[in-house]
Scaffold this active site. Sequence first.
Site, PDB file in Angstrom:
ATOM      1  N   CYS A  40       0.563  -0.352   8.541  1.00  0.00           N
ATOM      2  CA  CYS A  40      -0.414  -1.325   8.068  1.00  0.00           C
ATOM      3  C   CYS A  40       0.334  -1.033   6.657  1.00  0.00           C
ATOM      4  CB  CYS A  40      -1.425  -0.732   7.689  1.00  0.00           C
ATOM      5  SG  CYS A  40      -2.853  -0.831   6.706  1.00  0.00           S
ATOM      6  N   HIS A  41       0.043  -2.205   5.950  1.00  0.00           N
ATOM      7  CA  HIS A  41       0.007  -2.630   4.431  1.00  0.00           C
ATOM      8  C   HIS A  41       0.063  -1.840   3.318  1.00  0.00           C
ATOM      9  CE1 HIS A  41       0.735  -6.984   5.161  1.00  0.00           C
ATOM     10  NE2 HIS A  41       0.020  -7.336   5.921  1.00  0.00           N
ATOM     11  N   THR A  42      -1.303  -0.665   3.964  1.00  0.00           N
ATOM     12  CA  THR A  42      -0.592   0.405   2.652  1.00  0.00           C
ATOM     13  C   THR A  42       0.736   1.188   3.330  1.00  0.00           C
ATOM     14  OG1 THR A  42      -3.301   0.170   2.951  1.00  0.00           O
ATOM     15  CG2 THR A  42      -2.034   1.993   2.025  1.00  0.00           C
ATOM     16  N   HIS A  62      -0.719   6.139   8.586  1.00  0.00           N
ATOM     17  CA  HIS A  62      -2.455   6.565   8.460  1.00  0.00           C
ATOM     18  C   HIS A  62      -3.072   6.138   9.936  1.00  0.00           C
ATOM     19  CE1 HIS A  62      -2.311   3.013   6.124  1.00  0.00           C
ATOM     20  NE2 HIS A  62      -2.975   3.001   6.452  1.00  0.00           N
ATOM     21  N   GLU A  63      -2.803   5.616  10.589  1.00  0.00           N
ATOM     22  CA  GLU A  63      -3.882   4.383  11.594  1.00  0.00           C
ATOM     23  C   GLU A  63      -3.239   5.568  13.135  1.00  0.00           C
ATOM     24  OE1 GLU A  63      -3.249   0.479  11.252  1.00  0.00           O
ATOM     25  OE2 GLU A  63      -3.901  -0.119   9.938  1.00  0.00           O
ATOM     26  N   CYS A  92     -17.363  14.790   5.562  1.00  0.00           N
ATOM     27  CA  CYS A  92     -18.135  16.143   5.923  1.00  0.00           C
ATOM     28  C   CYS A  92     -19.177  15.984   6.743  1.00  0.00           C
ATOM     29  CB  CYS A  92     -17.924  16.466   4.582  1.00  0.00           C
ATOM     30  SG  CYS A  92     -18.834  15.943   3.500  1.00  0.00           S
ATOM     31  N   CYS A  95     -21.907  16.138   1.830  1.00  0.00           N
ATOM     32  CA  CYS A  95     -21.596  15.659   0.208  1.00  0.00           C
ATOM     33  C   CYS A  95     -22.789  14.848  -0.119  1.00  0.00           C
ATOM     34  CB  CYS A  95     -20.034  15.487   0.283  1.00  0.00           C
ATOM     35  SG  CYS A  95     -19.706  14.276   0.500  1.00  0.00           S
ATOM     36  N   CYS A  98     -22.359  11.633   1.840  1.00  0.00           N
ATOM     37  CA  CYS A  98     -22.574  11.796   3.513  1.00  0.00           C
ATOM     38  C   CYS A  98     -23.607  11.618   3.662  1.00  0.00           C
ATOM     39  CB  CYS A  98     -21.518  12.856   4.208  1.00  0.00           C
ATOM     40  SG  CYS A  98     -19.251  12.767   3.803  1.00  0.00           S
ATOM     41  N   CYS A 106     -16.654  10.128   0.979  1.00  0.00           N
ATOM     42  CA  CYS A 106     -17.107  11.319   1.682  1.00  0.00           C
ATOM     43  C   CYS A 106     -16.301  12.246   0.105  1.00  0.00           C
ATOM     44  CB  CYS A 106     -16.309  11.612   2.515  1.00  0.00           C
ATOM     45  SG  CYS A 106     -16.328  13.755   3.186  1.00  0.00           S
ATOM     46  N   ARG A 110     -11.277  14.894  -1.457  1.00  0.00           N
ATOM     47  CA  ARG A 110     -10.554  13.551  -2.135  1.00  0.00           C
ATOM     48  C   ARG A 110      -9.244  14.172  -2.810  1.00  0.00           C
ATOM     49  NH1 ARG A 110     -13.272   8.539  -1.747  1.00  0.00           N
ATOM     50  NH2 ARG A 110     -12.194   7.267  -3.140  1.00  0.00           N
ATOM     51  N   CYS A 169      -8.163   2.196  11.090  1.00  0.00           N
ATOM     52  CA  CYS A 169      -7.597   1.289   9.640  1.00  0.00           C
ATOM     53  C   CYS A 169      -8.620  -0.029   9.580  1.00  0.00           C
ATOM     54  CB  CYS A 169      -6.278   1.314   9.014  1.00  0.00           C
ATOM     55  SG  CYS A 169      -6.133   0.925   7.259  1.00  0.00           S
ATOM     56  N   ARG A 362      -0.382  -6.967  14.168  1.00  0.00           N
ATOM     57  CA  ARG A 362       0.226  -4.759  14.269  1.00  0.00           C
ATOM     58  C   ARG A 362       1.199  -4.634  14.953  1.00  0.00           C
ATOM     59  NH1 ARG A 362      -2.081  -3.969   9.983  1.00  0.00           N
ATOM     60  NH2 ARG A 362      -3.132  -2.632   8.779  1.00  0.00           N
TER      61      ARG A 362
HETATM   62  N1  LIG Z   1     -10.611  -2.017   2.092  1.00  0.00           N
HETATM   63  C1  LIG Z   1     -10.140  -1.202   2.888  1.00  0.00           C
HETATM   64  O1  LIG Z   1     -10.498  -0.371   2.993  1.00  0.00           O
HETATM   65  C2  LIG Z   1      -8.764  -1.667   3.273  1.00  0.00           C
HETATM   66  C3  LIG Z   1      -8.164  -1.343   4.178  1.00  0.00           C
HETATM   67  C4  LIG Z   1      -7.059  -1.892   5.173  1.00  0.00           C
HETATM   68  C5  LIG Z   1      -6.779  -2.268   4.627  1.00  0.00           C
HETATM   69  N2  LIG Z   1      -7.456  -3.662   2.967  1.00  0.00           N
HETATM   70  C6  LIG Z   1      -6.612  -4.280   2.228  1.00  0.00           C
HETATM   71  O2  LIG Z   1      -7.134  -5.290   2.993  1.00  0.00           O
HETATM   72  C7  LIG Z   1      -6.128  -6.410   3.108  1.00  0.00           C
HETATM   73  C8  LIG Z   1      -6.081  -7.083   4.253  1.00  0.00           C
HETATM   74  O3  LIG Z   1      -5.054  -6.442   4.839  1.00  0.00           O
HETATM   75  P1  LIG Z   1      -4.191  -6.558   6.359  1.00  0.00           P
HETATM   76  O4  LIG Z   1      -3.808  -6.161   6.816  1.00  0.00           O
HETATM   77  O5  LIG Z   1      -4.938  -8.000   7.260  1.00  0.00           O
HETATM   78  O6  LIG Z   1      -3.213  -8.576   5.310  1.00  0.00           O
HETATM   79  P2  LIG Z   1      -2.441  -9.306   5.922  1.00  0.00           P
HETATM   80  O7  LIG Z   1      -1.288  -9.395   5.180  1.00  0.00           O
HETATM   81  O8  LIG Z   1      -2.288  -8.925   7.299  1.00  0.00           O
HETATM   82  O9  LIG Z   1      -3.204 -10.359   6.419  1.00  0.00           O
HETATM   83  C9  LIG Z   1      -3.642 -11.157   4.685  1.00  0.00           C
HETATM   84  C10 LIG Z   1      -4.520 -12.767   5.038  1.00  0.00           C
HETATM   85  O10 LIG Z   1      -4.287 -13.107   3.979  1.00  0.00           O
HETATM   86  C11 LIG Z   1      -3.764 -15.026   3.963  1.00  0.00           C
HETATM   87  N3  LIG Z   1      -3.974 -15.588   2.816  1.00  0.00           N
HETATM   88  C12 LIG Z   1      -2.730 -15.111   1.851  1.00  0.00           C
HETATM   89  N4  LIG Z   1      -3.258 -16.046   0.545  1.00  0.00           N
HETATM   90  C13 LIG Z   1      -4.534 -16.795   1.188  1.00  0.00           C
HETATM   91  C14 LIG Z   1      -5.086 -17.705   1.051  1.00  0.00           C
HETATM   92  N5  LIG Z   1      -5.300 -17.873  -0.956  1.00  0.00           N
HETATM   93  N6  LIG Z   1      -5.860 -18.207   1.188  1.00  0.00           N
HETATM   94  C15 LIG Z   1      -6.663 -17.509   2.149  1.00  0.00           C
HETATM   95  N7  LIG Z   1      -5.766 -16.454   3.292  1.00  0.00           N
HETATM   96  C16 LIG Z   1      -4.255 -16.031   2.460  1.00  0.00           C
HETATM   97  C17 LIG Z   1      -2.201 -14.121   4.912  1.00  0.00           C
HETATM   98  O11 LIG Z   1      -2.079 -16.121   5.488  1.00  0.00           O
HETATM   99  C18 LIG Z   1      -2.864 -13.269   5.570  1.00  0.00           C
HETATM  100  O12 LIG Z   1      -2.917 -14.107   7.280  1.00  0.00           O
HETATM  101  C19 LIG Z   1      -5.171  -6.072   2.193  1.00  0.00           C
HETATM  102  O13 LIG Z   1      -4.969  -6.109   0.362  1.00  0.00           O
HETATM  103  C20 LIG Z   1      -5.152  -4.584   2.453  1.00  0.00           C
HETATM  104  O14 LIG Z   1      -4.764  -3.348   1.743  1.00  0.00           O
HETATM  105  C21 LIG Z   1      -7.996  -3.075   2.332  1.00  0.00           C
HETATM  106 ZN   LIG Z   2      -3.994   0.603   6.860  1.00  0.00          ZN
HETATM  107 ZN   LIG Z   3     -18.789  14.316   2.629  1.00  0.00          ZN
END
Ligand SMILES: NC(=O)c1ccc[n+]([C@@H]2O[C@H](COP(=O)([O-])OP(=O)(O)OC[C@H]3O[C@@H](n4cnc5c(N)ncnc54)[C@H](O)[C@@H]3O)[C@@H](O)[C@H]2O)c1
Ligand SMILES: [Zn+2]
Ligand SMILES: [Zn+2]
Length: 368
Positions: A40-42, A62-63, A92, A95, A98, A106, A110, A169, A362
């Site tokens: 994942c990106h994270t 983490h996935e 949990c 909390c 939860c 949760c 943390r 994730c 992925r």
């Molecule tokens: N909130 C959460 O719990 C959580 C969990 C996982 C990931 N995320 C976040 O979600 C986001 C997306 O994750 P992902 O794995 O899908 O990433 P990814 O990079 O695979 O997908 C992002 C997409 O956005 C597109 N994009 C970029 N600029 C754009 C624009 N101007 N207009 C339209 N589309 C555009 C890209 O082409 C790409 O396909 C990331 O910021 C990630 O960190 C959040």
């Molecule tokens: Zn992730």
């Molecule tokens: Zn909890």
Amino acid sequence: MRMRAAVLEEFGEPLAVQEVELAEPRAGEVLVRLVACGVCHTDLYTASGADPSGYAPTVLGHEGAGVVEQVGADVTSLAPGDHVVTLFSPQCGECVHCVDPRTNLCMAIREQQNKGYLPDGTTRISREGDGVRHFMGCSTFAEYTVMPEIALAKIDPEAPFEHACLFACGLSTGLGAAISTAAVTPGSTCVVFGAGMVGLGAVAGCRLQGAERIVCVDLSADRLELARGQGATDLLEGGEGAVEAILAMTGGFGADYTFEATGNVAVMQQAVEAARMAWGLCTVAGVAGKGKTLDIVPRLLITGRRVAGSSFGGVKGRDQVPVLIERAMAGEIDVEPFISHRLGLDEVNRGFELMEAQDGIRSVIEFN
Ligand SMILES: NC(=O)c1ccc[n+]([C@@H]2O[C@H](COP(=O)([O-])OP(=O)(O)OC[C@H]3O[C@@H](n4cnc5c(N)ncnc54)[C@H](O)[C@@H]3O)[C@@H](O)[C@H]2O)c1
Ligand SMILES: [Zn+2]
Ligand SMILES: [Zn+2]
């Protein structure tokens, strides 16, 4: 026990796959043998050093999905042989958050998790006696991991692990943004910005909620085609004209629900502006870079638009991840197109390269 794991030694350097020591699970903890794990990106964000709260050395990942091998004292809800998905966002069940249906945040572990420790403030992973920290409470780029019971969701043993791990994730985040956070209503018009794992999950979630029209916006034609496969009815190239194009498609009003899944604050702004006056709800799932802020003209809010943030899709992991996986097994969610590459643990850095090149959605690491 000894196991192989991908260790982040230095920010900006490739991960080093090596043997490390893993201690037995203590009270409330569970030993899991990993079978599959998404990249994942994270993970990359932390490995690169861009994340200001990152730490090293740590075992990233983490996935994860795998099998319970052993449980520590006081573990009552899991037993050896159970199939599980790892949860960076635990549940949990007790909390203040939860017990409230409005959130999945949760509070139980943390503080220690953010620092890279298990709930008792120590690590189970070590090297020559020195602790190696747990990443996001998971550390699943490894043959085994020890995690708190409250951070593992028990799933149907028939679910394929390589599909199940994506629910740890990105996929649950996107699905949940539509199903849990926004609670999209049948017949509505939705716009999803971003067609990565999260955005594609949101498209699928809008479809499952009965949305009539689902516009997906991305810069990549290939990714937009994947969105069509998940239920998008309209595809739109992203960029400066996106809001105008959406207004034109919706009789000048904008969409009932918009979703942002890019992490780019300029796109978040577009997602707010593309939401309908009177009741449009913009759900932000992307993680913006440190210090970035979201610019909103307050008039947009006065005239009825609302903005919500969504962490892990608002999904309460132990209760809801198994349900989402059931729905995938029932054929409601087509998971296979999300898996673009299958790699061994030794190829984990290749997974990062593929992600940087935006090659596929992925990469999944398979352990055997
Ligand atoms: N909130 C959460 O719990 C959580 C969990 C996982 C990931 N995320 C976040 O979600 C986001 C997306 O994750 P992902 O794995 O899908 O990433 P990814 O990079 O695979 O997908 C992002 C997409 O956005 C597109 N994009 C970029 N600029 C754009 C624009 N101007 N207009 C339209 N589309 C555009 C890209 O082409 C790409 O396909 C990331 O910021 C990630 O960190 C959040
Ligand atoms: Zn992730
Ligand atoms: Zn909890």
